[in-house]
Design a protein around this motif. Structure first.
Motif, PDB file in Angstrom:
ATOM      1  N   GLN A 146      26.236 -12.668  19.050  1.00 22.66           N
ATOM      2  CA  GLN A 146      24.817 -12.308  19.188  1.00 22.66           C
ATOM      3  C   GLN A 146      24.651 -10.968  19.890  1.00 22.66           C
ATOM      4  N   ASP A 147      25.464 -10.719  20.908  1.00 23.14           N
ATOM      5  CA  ASP A 147      25.384  -9.461  21.655  1.00 23.14           C
ATOM      6  C   ASP A 147      25.722  -8.273  20.762  1.00 23.14           C
ATOM      7  N   VAL A 148      26.704  -8.449  19.854  1.00 27.21           N
ATOM      8  CA  VAL A 148      27.076  -7.370  18.928  1.00 27.21           C
ATOM      9  C   VAL A 148      25.958  -7.158  17.897  1.00 27.21           C
ATOM     10  N   LEU A 149      25.464  -8.240  17.322  1.00 30.80           N
ATOM     11  CA  LEU A 149      24.463  -8.136  16.259  1.00 30.80           C
ATOM     12  C   LEU A 149      23.115  -7.656  16.764  1.00 30.80           C
ATOM     13  N   GLU A 150      22.675  -8.158  17.915  1.00 29.74           N
ATOM     14  CA  GLU A 150      21.320  -7.876  18.382  1.00 29.74           C
ATOM     15  C   GLU A 150      21.227  -6.693  19.330  1.00 29.74           C
ATOM     16  N   ASN A 151      22.293  -6.448  20.087  1.00 31.09           N
ATOM     17  CA  ASN A 151      22.241  -5.393  21.104  1.00 31.09           C
ATOM     18  C   ASN A 151      23.154  -4.216  20.802  1.00 31.09           C
ATOM     19  N   GLY A 152      23.898  -4.295  19.673  1.00 36.29           N
ATOM     20  CA  GLY A 152      24.749  -3.169  19.287  1.00 36.29           C
ATOM     21  C   GLY A 152      25.993  -3.017  20.125  1.00 36.29           C
ATOM     22  N   SER A 153      26.389  -4.050  20.841  1.00 36.57           N
ATOM     23  CA  SER A 153      27.624  -3.975  21.633  1.00 36.57           C
ATOM     24  C   SER A 153      28.831  -3.770  20.724  1.00 36.57           C
ATOM     25  N   SER A 154      29.878  -3.212  21.278  1.00 39.62           N
ATOM     26  CA  SER A 154      31.081  -2.900  20.502  1.00 39.62           C
ATOM     27  C   SER A 154      31.950  -4.147  20.342  1.00 39.62           C
ATOM     28  N   PHE A 155      32.185  -4.542  19.088  1.00 40.93           N
ATOM     29  CA  PHE A 155      33.080  -5.671  18.819  1.00 40.93           C
ATOM     30  C   PHE A 155      34.491  -5.337  19.311  1.00 40.93           C
ATOM     31  N   GLY A 210      41.839  -3.722  19.813  1.00 39.63           N
ATOM     32  CA  GLY A 210      40.499  -4.259  19.650  1.00 39.63           C
ATOM     33  C   GLY A 210      40.402  -5.322  18.587  1.00 39.63           C
ATOM     34  N   GLY A 211      41.465  -6.153  18.472  1.00 37.46           N
ATOM     35  CA  GLY A 211      41.453  -7.257  17.515  1.00 37.46           C
ATOM     36  C   GLY A 211      41.670  -6.840  16.079  1.00 37.46           C
ATOM     37  N   PHE A 212      42.188  -5.632  15.843  1.00 42.66           N
ATOM     38  CA  PHE A 212      42.275  -5.086  14.486  1.00 42.66           C
ATOM     39  C   PHE A 212      43.448  -5.655  13.698  1.00 42.66           C
ATOM     40  N   TYR A 213      43.187  -6.007  12.429  1.00 43.38           N
ATOM     41  CA  TYR A 213      44.220  -6.315  11.444  1.00 43.38           C
ATOM     42  C   TYR A 213      43.806  -5.726  10.102  1.00 43.38           C
ATOM     43  N   SER A 214      44.772  -5.252   9.339  1.00 45.18           N
ATOM     44  CA  SER A 214      44.567  -4.880   7.946  1.00 45.18           C
ATOM     45  C   SER A 214      45.378  -5.864   7.120  1.00 45.18           C
ATOM     46  N   MET A 215      44.752  -6.540   6.149  1.00 48.00           N
ATOM     47  CA  MET A 215      45.441  -7.633   5.494  1.00 48.00           C
ATOM     48  C   MET A 215      45.030  -7.773   4.033  1.00 48.00           C
ATOM     49  N   THR A 216      45.917  -8.424   3.273  1.00 45.66           N
ATOM     50  CA  THR A 216      45.626  -8.843   1.910  1.00 45.66           C
ATOM     51  C   THR A 216      45.799 -10.360   1.857  1.00 45.66           C
ATOM     52  N   ARG A 217      45.604 -10.914   0.689  1.00 43.73           N
ATOM     53  CA  ARG A 217      45.794 -12.360   0.556  1.00 43.73           C
ATOM     54  C   ARG A 217      47.258 -12.751   0.672  1.00 43.73           C
ATOM     55  N   GLU A 218      48.155 -11.769   0.584  1.00 43.76           N
ATOM     56  CA  GLU A 218      49.583 -12.055   0.736  1.00 43.76           C
ATOM     57  C   GLU A 218      50.022 -12.002   2.197  1.00 43.76           C
ATOM     58  N   GLN A 225      41.678  -5.200  -2.807  1.00 42.44           N
ATOM     59  CA  GLN A 225      42.210  -6.480  -2.341  1.00 42.44           C
ATOM     60  C   GLN A 225      42.632  -6.433  -0.874  1.00 42.44           C
ATOM     61  N   GLU A 226      42.303  -5.341  -0.204  1.00 42.55           N
ATOM     62  CA  GLU A 226      42.718  -5.173   1.202  1.00 42.55           C
ATOM     63  C   GLU A 226      41.481  -5.123   2.097  1.00 42.55           C
ATOM     64  N   VAL A 227      41.608  -5.776   3.250  1.00 46.10           N
ATOM     65  CA  VAL A 227      40.480  -5.870   4.178  1.00 46.10           C
ATOM     66  C   VAL A 227      40.911  -5.392   5.558  1.00 46.10           C
ATOM     67  N   ASP A 228      40.122  -4.503   6.148  1.00 55.10           N
ATOM     68  CA  ASP A 228      40.288  -4.124   7.551  1.00 55.10           C
ATOM     69  C   ASP A 228      39.295  -4.941   8.369  1.00 55.10           C
ATOM     70  N   LEU A 229      39.782  -5.609   9.395  1.00 58.20           N
ATOM     71  CA  LEU A 229      38.901  -6.471  10.176  1.00 58.20           C
ATOM     72  C   LEU A 229      39.279  -6.438  11.649  1.00 58.20           C
ATOM     73  N   ARG A 230      38.351  -6.946  12.462  1.00 55.35           N
ATOM     74  CA  ARG A 230      38.645  -7.218  13.868  1.00 55.35           C
ATOM     75  C   ARG A 230      38.292  -8.674  14.135  1.00 55.35           C
ATOM     76  N   HIS A 231      39.032  -9.286  15.040  1.00 54.96           N
ATOM     77  CA  HIS A 231      38.711 -10.673  15.354  1.00 54.96           C
ATOM     78  C   HIS A 231      38.868 -10.914  16.842  1.00 54.96           C
TER      79      HIS A 231
END
Length: 461
Positions: A214-223, A240-248, A288-294
Motif C-alpha cells: 500500500q505504501d508503494v502504490l499510494e505514497n510512491g515509496s520505493s519498492f 533490492g529484491g531483483f531477479y531476471s527470470m524466464t519460465r525455465e 518470455q523474460e521478466v525483470d522483477l523485484r520481490h
C-alpha cells in the motif's frame, strides 16, 4: 589421464573463465607470460579456439583450487576441441537450446554468486566487469556452448541400454583380484517433524506485506528500498529484491506462476511458497523474460512450536525403543516428510535412487548427522536448517544396514555393476561418434600444436 582431465573440467560447468585481474594475478608468471591473445590454436567446425582460451581455462581451474600439475596444454586443447565439436554438431543436427534457457541458467549462476559473496557489486569487482549486463553476456556465451555440448552428448547416449547378459559379460571379464571395489555403504532412515508457524504469525506477515504494498502504490515509496530494508531473501537483498527470470529459471512453481501473471508495474497480493510469504513487483517484460523485484517475509516459528516438535520426536523415539512401533511403522504414522514416510522413512540416494549411501560420496551434512550412530541406534532429535532459507525441521535417524568395503559381488551389487557396464558402453559409443565426426567436419590444428599426443585423431593424416 583422459578421465582425470574430464573430471577436473567438470569444475568449468559453472565457469567464468579467468575474466578478473585478480584471477590472472593469482597464477604464476610463467603461465601469464604464455597467453597469446590473438593466437589461433585450433578450429573445429564453426568454432575458433584461441591460445588464450586454453590459458584462461588453466587459470580458472587453478583459481578454483583444482590440481593442474598433471594437466598439459595439449590435454586442455583436446578437451576444448571435444566441447566445440559437440556444440558444432548439435547446431548441425538442430539440437538447439533457446536463449531463454541460456539466460535462465546464467541468471541462476549470478544469483548463486551473489549469495556467496554478498552483493552484485562484489561479483562485478572480482570478475572485473563494468556492469551486470556485460557480465551476463559473457556468461551467456559460455553457457550456450556448454549447453549445446551437453545436449549433443546426451543425444548420443540417451537410447543406449545394457541387457542383463551384457552386464554379466562385463562382470565376467574381470579376474577376481581386478573386480571393482565397492566402498563402505549405509542404509539410513529418518522420521521428520516440521514445526509450523501459528495462524497469528502468518497473519502478521501478510498484514506487513500489505502495508508495504500500500505504501508503494499510494505514497510512491520505493519498492527497491523496501526490499533492501525488509526482505529475508539474502541472495537478492543487496539488489533490492531483483531477479531476471524466464519460465525455465529454477524457482518454485508458485513464484513463477505469480510472476508471469502480472503486468509491468503491477504489484501482487501477498502469496505463499515453501520459503514464506512474498509480494512481487514486475519492472519489465521482454518477451518470455521478466525483470522483477520481490520481498520475502517469513512467519516466526515460536519456541513453543519447536519444543512441541522435539517432544513429539522424543515420544516417537521412546515408542520405538519400547517396541510399540517399528521405525518403519512410526515413520508412516508420524513423519511429516512425504518423500520418505511411505517408504518406512528410508532415505533414497539422489545419485541412483537406491537405499545405499557410499560413505566416501555422502553429502557432508548428512554424514555429520549419522557419523556417530551405531547400527540400529536411534538418534536424539536433530535440527536441520533448510539450505534454501525455509523453516528448519527436526528429525530422528537410524542406520538400518551397514555394508563394509568389498569387491563387487554380482548379486549384491548388481545395480552398481550395471551402471559401470552402461558407462563403458556409452564411452564406446561416444568414441565411435567422435571418430566419425572428426572425419566429417572441418578440423584445423595450428602447427604449434600438431605434435600433441591427442586422445582423438584431431591431426588428420
Amino acid at each position: 589421464m583422459a578421465n582425470k582431465i574430464s573430471t577436473v573440467l567438470v569444475l568449468l560447468s559453472f565457469s567464468v573463465l579467468g575474466f578478473g585481474q585478480e584471477v590472472a594475478e593469482a597464477v604464476d608468471s610463467t603461465i601469464t607470460k604464455r597467453i597469446k591473445v590473438d593466437g589461433i590454436a585450433a578450429v573445429v567446425g564453426d568454432y575458433v579456439i584461441l591460445d588464450s582460451d586454453i590459458e584462461k581455462t588453466l587459470i580458472d581451474l587453478k583459481n578454483q583450487g583444482a590440481s593442474t600439475q598433471d594437466i598439459s596444454h595439449c590435454q586442455l586443447l583436446g578437451k576444448l576441441m571435444e566441447d566445440r565439436l559437440y556444440a558444432h554438431q548439435a547446431v548441425q543436427d538442430s539440437l538447439l537450446v533457446s536463449d531463454e534457457q541460456v539466460n535462465a541458467q546464467s541468471d541462476a549462476q549470478i544469483q548463486q554468486l551473489i549469495s556467496q559473496v554478498g552483493s552484485m557489486e562484489k561479483v562485478l569487482k572480482f570478475y572485473n566487469k563494468p556492469d551486470r549486463e556485460s557480465f551476463r553476456k559473457e556468461l551467456f556465451e559460455i553457457n550456450k556452448l556448454r549447453m549445446l555440448s551437453e545436449r549433443m552428448q546426451s543425444n548420443i547416449v540417451e537410447d543406449i541400454e545394457v541387457t542383463p547378459e551384457e552386464v554379466r559379460q562385463f562382470f565376467n571379464k574381470f579376474d577376481e583380484e581386478e573386480l571393482p571395489m565397492i566402498g563402505a555403504e549405509l542404509e539410513i532412515s529418518q522420521i521428520v517433524k516440521q514445526p509450523k508457524p501459528s495462524q497469528e504469525a502468518k497473519d502478521k506477515v501478510i498484514n506487513r506485506l500489505n502495508e508495504i504494498r500500500q505504501d508503494v502504490l499510494e505514497n510512491g515509496s520505493s519498492f527497491k528500498v523496501k526490499a533492501i530494508l525488509y526482505t529475508k531473501d539474502e541472495a537478492s537483498r543487496s539488489n533490492g529484491g531483483f531477479y531476471s527470470m524466464t519460465r525455465e529459471t529454477p524457482f518454485v512453481k508458485e513464484f513463477k506462476d505469480m510472476a508471469f501473471s502480472l503486468q509491468e508495474g503491477e504489484i501482487s497480493e501477498p502469496f505463499e511458497t515453501t520459503f514464506g510469504y512474498h509480494i512481487i513487483m514486475v519492472e519489465k517484460i521482454r518477451g518470455q523474460e521478466v525483470d522483477l523485484r520481490h520481498i520475502l517475509l517469513q512467519p516466526e516459528i515460536s519456541e513453543k512450536e519447536i519444543d512441541k516438535a522435539v517432544k513429539e520426536l522424543d515420544s516417537i523415539r521412546q515408542y520405538i525403543l519400547d517396541g510399540k512401533f517399528t521405525f518403519a511403522d512410526a515413520a508412516l504414522a508420524f513423519s511429516d516428510e512425504k518423500e520418505t514416510k511411505f517408504d518406512g522413512g528410508v532415505l533414497r540416494n539422489p545419485i541412483d535412487f537406491s537405499a545405499k549411501f557410499e560413505l566416501t560420496k555422502m553429502d557432508p551434512s548428512l554424514y555429520n548427522q549419522i557419523r556417530n550412530l551405531k547400527d540400529n541406534e536411534i538418534s536424539k532429535p536433530l535440527k536441520e536448517d533448510d539450505p534454501r532459507g525455509g523453516a528448519p525441521k527436526f528429525k530422528i535417524m537410524k542406520i538400518s544396514n551397514r555394508y563394509d568395503e568389498h569387491r563387487a559381488d554380482f548379486a549384491k551389487d548388481y545395480l552398481k555393476i550395471q551402471e559401470l557396464a552402461l558407462r563403458e558402453k556409452q564411452y564406446r559409443s561416444i568414441k565411435e561418434w567422435m571418430d566419425e565426426k572428426i572425419e566429417d567436419n572441418y578440423i584445423h590444428v595450428d602447427a604449434d600444436n600438431r605434435d600433441c599426443d591427442f586422445a582423438n585423431n584431431w591431426v588428420k593424416q
